[in-house]
Design an enzyme around this catalytic site. Structure first.
Site, PDB file in Angstrom:
ATOM      1  N   ASP A  26       0.872  -1.176   0.000  1.00  0.00           N
ATOM      2  CA  ASP A  26       0.000   0.000   0.000  1.00  0.00           C
ATOM      3  C   ASP A  26       0.912   1.230   0.000  1.00  0.00           C
ATOM      4  O   ASP A  26       1.760   1.388   0.884  1.00  0.00           O
ATOM      5  CB  ASP A  26      -0.898  -0.021   1.233  1.00  0.00           C
ATOM      6  CG  ASP A  26      -2.021   0.995   1.104  1.00  0.00           C
ATOM      7  OD1 ASP A  26      -1.792   2.070   0.530  1.00  0.00           O
ATOM      8  OD2 ASP A  26      -3.135   0.716   1.590  1.00  0.00           O
ATOM      9  N   ASP A  39      -4.096   2.671  -4.956  1.00  0.00           N
ATOM     10  CA  ASP A  39      -2.639   2.567  -4.783  1.00  0.00           C
ATOM     11  C   ASP A  39      -2.259   1.267  -4.079  1.00  0.00           C
ATOM     12  O   ASP A  39      -1.235   1.187  -3.416  1.00  0.00           O
ATOM     13  CB  ASP A  39      -2.109   3.781  -4.003  1.00  0.00           C
ATOM     14  CG  ASP A  39      -2.750   3.908  -2.617  1.00  0.00           C
ATOM     15  OD1 ASP A  39      -3.735   3.178  -2.354  1.00  0.00           O
ATOM     16  OD2 ASP A  39      -2.272   4.734  -1.812  1.00  0.00           O
TER      17      ASP A  39
END
Length: 752
Positions: free
Chosen positions: A603, A646
């Protein structure tokens, strides 16, 4: 500033500043509104727009510009003049460059080029490209240029089709030298005069086009008799053109007239006049088509005397009989012929034998007619088909002879026709059925085989013969199917199927396989096989029909569809759907082989500020850069996926937690050192990584949850670090090389 100055000047300056701010706000609002309207106008016209820095060569295009040629802007990037040169048709590039150079040198007010450009799918489209320089430097050199780019393929193709059609029509008109074609405008001035009209009337086209009215060609006395009943209340007579076009105002009108040639000779003609309307229904003029019937009338006059002599025999004959002109028109027919064809005598005299002859027999009939006229034969016989009035086909046994004048000139034909339809029907129906079946099967692209229950080929269509035996090979009839073909499957391409099993009506061997391959030479062709069973008169299965279809493109499209469904379009990594499929395969592989495997969740840290500050294009650039780092940081056999936003994941096949930890540390460092230039800034991010082991008994959701929990843990421990789940103790990892303990590394020195 003193108190007095502040007291005197402060309010004035404040008011001025307030007025200036308000004016600036209004100006900004007006500019924003103008920009919005401009974008609406551009979007409404579906135009591609472009801007070009003439000095640096940099270009900018909107999304519509790229869509016109089938691309996205990202696929074309970087966009430069070379992009345009690469897409333009080679035959149009030099002219387009010349027009651009002419404008850049100030010799034309704008750049305007019609050219062909190659679409992404490979075909050419027509594009109208317009633009102009809007900024020049102090020396008169162009600085910036902008323009628009529109797809005009439909218009250009329509113009080319119209030009082709005009050329073809003109060629047809000029080739019809046996028919006079004369066209006029609505005022009666001639604008078309073909070679047939020159031949009939003796005038050249340049003597009449744009100069005279077609009334010039009519016999004066005949026209006066025709016009006299048309006089109005004041006794005024219409012109010849007015009278004739009034009859043809709503459709074609035909009439027999006497035409006067330039040399004074009179000719009898059949004149048909039709209106000419534009596609919008506007009347453009009229066209007249005249056929010289003088020879025909002379022949009819001569034939009348002869007809009187044998009229009795002619009318009472049991066979169909006809007198036919040299052009093919029926001059006279007897009652028997009317009964055979189903027409009345009056109806037959209005048409010709070519109209009633079956198209497949017409050329043979006309060739024999040519032999008669050339004196290569005295008569001929043939069986031919006629088209009856009711739409039925009548087989006639035709005998034809030619009647000549005393000096040998041909006058007309005498035809005898016997109805032999009943004799031909039964045998012809059978032959036609067999022929249609054979032609149909040979025309299809699928391979068709007819087999007996022992696998012997009874019939193979052309496609099957070409595929199984080669171009020009002898027929496969009589061969055993096992000798000429081999079926395998994509799952086991080296293991041929037993074709004898396929001849069993109770076997579903074909139905169980959706991945059949046909061995053709050195290659394997993807196919589908369909079977149908043949039965004898007692209802017993006696054989089978196999239809073998090439499905190469279908399976390729299926593979492509699966690829598109499982790939993230931005990063070209696997998307969540593809990731879950790969993860399930990894779990199954671990269960089957006992081999280690690890799942890594990543992440990005501090990614949202990039989108918020620099926009989504900057965020996309960073995502692409991170994807590249991840792709290059693992093996080709590992699976890298973007799960959305993301978030990324990596499936590490054959990889222990310890080795996964080392790989994650390298990736952590690579992402931290990543710097993406954007405008005047350089964009950086970090990443938090969680790792969990993949075991054979777990579900996809359980594996995802384990890795996600470690990633969440990395976030909670300060971000930009790696967290690995505690290993399950039960035995040594076969891929654990003893290169260190399981302490967790962190780029920030945090606990593991």
């Amino acid at each position: 500033m003193t108190d007095h100055q502040a007291e005197q000047g402060g309010p004035v300056q404040g008011d001025a500043a307030s007025d200036g701010s308000a004016a600036l706000a209004r100006a900004l609002r007006e500019m924003t509104e103008q920009h919005r309207r401009l974008e609406m106008i551009i979007d409404g016209t579906a135009m591609g727009t472009w801007e070009w820095n003439c000095q640096t060569g940099q270009m900018w295009v909107n999304e519509r510009w790229a869509q016109i040629v089938g691309y996205t802007r990202e696929e074309l990037a970087p966009i430069t003049p070379e992009t345009f040169f690469r897409l333009v048709h080679p035959e149009d590039l030099a002219r387009s460059n010349a027009l651009l150079r002419e404008h850049l040198e100030g010799r034309s007010p704008q750049y305007d080029s019609l050219c062909r450009m190659r679409h992404k799918q490979g075909h050419w489209i027509w594009v109208q490209d317009r633009g102009r320089v809007y900024e020049w430097d102090a020396h008169g050199q162009p600085l910036r240029m902008a323009g628009a780019h529109a797809d005009v393929s439909d218009l250009q193709n329509a113009l080319e089709d119209a030009a082709d059609m005009r050329q073809r029509l003109q060629a047809v008109v000029d080739a019809s030298d046996e028919v006079a074609v004369i066209a006029t405008d609505t005022a009666g001035v001639i604008n078309l005069f073909n070679t047939g009209a020159e031949k009939l009337l003796g005038f050249r086209a340049d003597e009449v086009i744009g100069r005279v009215n077609p009334g010039l060609f009519h016999d004066v006395h005949e026209v006066q008799d025709f016009l006299r009943p048309l006089a109005d209340a004041d006794g005024r007579l219409p012109t010849v053109f007015e009278a004739l076009t009034a009859h043809a105002a709503h459709g074609t009108w035909s009439h027999q007239w006497t035409f006067v040639r330039k040399d004074g000779e009179h000719r009898q003609v059949r004149l048909s006049i039709s209106p000419l309307d534009s596609g919008t229904g506007q009347r453009m003029g009229y066209v007249g088509m005249a056929v010289d019937i003088t020879p025909l009338l002379e022949v009819r006059e001569q034939a009348f005397v002869a007809a009187e002599k044998f009229a009795g025999a002619f009318n009472s004959a049991a066979l169909g009989m006809a007198l036919v002109s040299l052009e093919g028109r029926w001059l006279d027919v007897n009652d028997a012929l009317c009964g055979i064809l189903g027409y009345t005598r009056a109806e037959l005299l209005e048409i010709d034998f070519q109209t009633l002859t079956h198209p497949d027999d017409l050329n043979t009939d006309l060739a024999l007619v040519g032999d008669l006229l050339a004196s290569r034969r005295d008569h001929y016989h043939m069986d031919k088909r006629y088209l009856g009035k009711g739409g039925n086909v009548v087989w006639g046994r035709l005998s034809v002879s030619l009647v000549r004048a005393p000096h040998g000139e041909p006058l007309h034909f005498v035809s005898q026709i016997q109805d032999v339809t009943a004799q031909r029907l039964s045998g012809q129906q059978l032959r036609d059925s067999e022929q249609r079946t054979r032609v149909t099967l040979d025309a299809v692209a699928d391979m068709v085989l007819t087999l007996d229950l022992q696998g012997q080929i009874q019939y193979a269509n052309a496609a099957a013969t070409r595929a199984l035996a080669g171009e020009g090979a002898t027929p496969l009839t009589g061969s055993q199917v096992q000798e000429v073909m081999e079926l395998t499957t994509e799952y086991a391409p080296r293991s041929p199927l037993d074709l004898a099993v396929l001849m069993d009506p109770d076997s579903n061997a074909v139905d169980l396989h959706s991945d059949l391959l046909l061995s053709v030479g050195a290659r394997l062709l993807p196919v589908d096989v369909t079977r149908a069973w043949l039965q004898d008169s007692s209802g017993q299965v006696s054989g089978a029909v196999w239809v073998i279809r090439d499905v190469t493109q279908q399976r390729a499209r299926q593979r492509e569809a699966r690829h598109l469904a499982e790939v993230d379009p931005l990063t070209e990594l696997s998307n969540r759907r593809g990731f879950e499929a790969h993860l399930q395969e990894a779990i199954t592989r671990v269960a089957r082989t006992g081999q280690s495997a690890s799942l890594m969740f990543l992440d990005l840290d501090n990614f949202k500020p990039i989108n918020d500050t620099h926009g989504h294009l900057a965020g996309d650039a960073m995502l692409w850069a991170v994807a590249t780092v991840l792709r290059n940081g693992v093996r080709d056999s590992d699976v890298v996926a973007r799960l959305g936003g993301d978030e990324f994941a990596v499936i590490l096949a054959g990889c222990s937690l310890r080795r996964a930890r080392r790989i994650a540390s390298d990736l952590l460092e690579a992402v931290r050192n990543l710097s993406v230039p954007w405008s005047v800034d350089r964009l950086v991010v970090g990443t938090s990584i969680g790792i969990a082991a993949i075991s054979g008994g777990m579900s996809v959701d359980a594996a995802v949850a384990a890795a996600d929990a470690q990633c969440y843990r990395a976030k909670a421990l300060g971000r930009n670090n790696v967290q690995v789940e505690a290993p399950v103790h039960g035995g040594p990892d076969p891929l654990d090389l003893g290169d260190g303990d399981l302490d967790i590394e962190s780029s920030e020195g945090g606990p593991g």
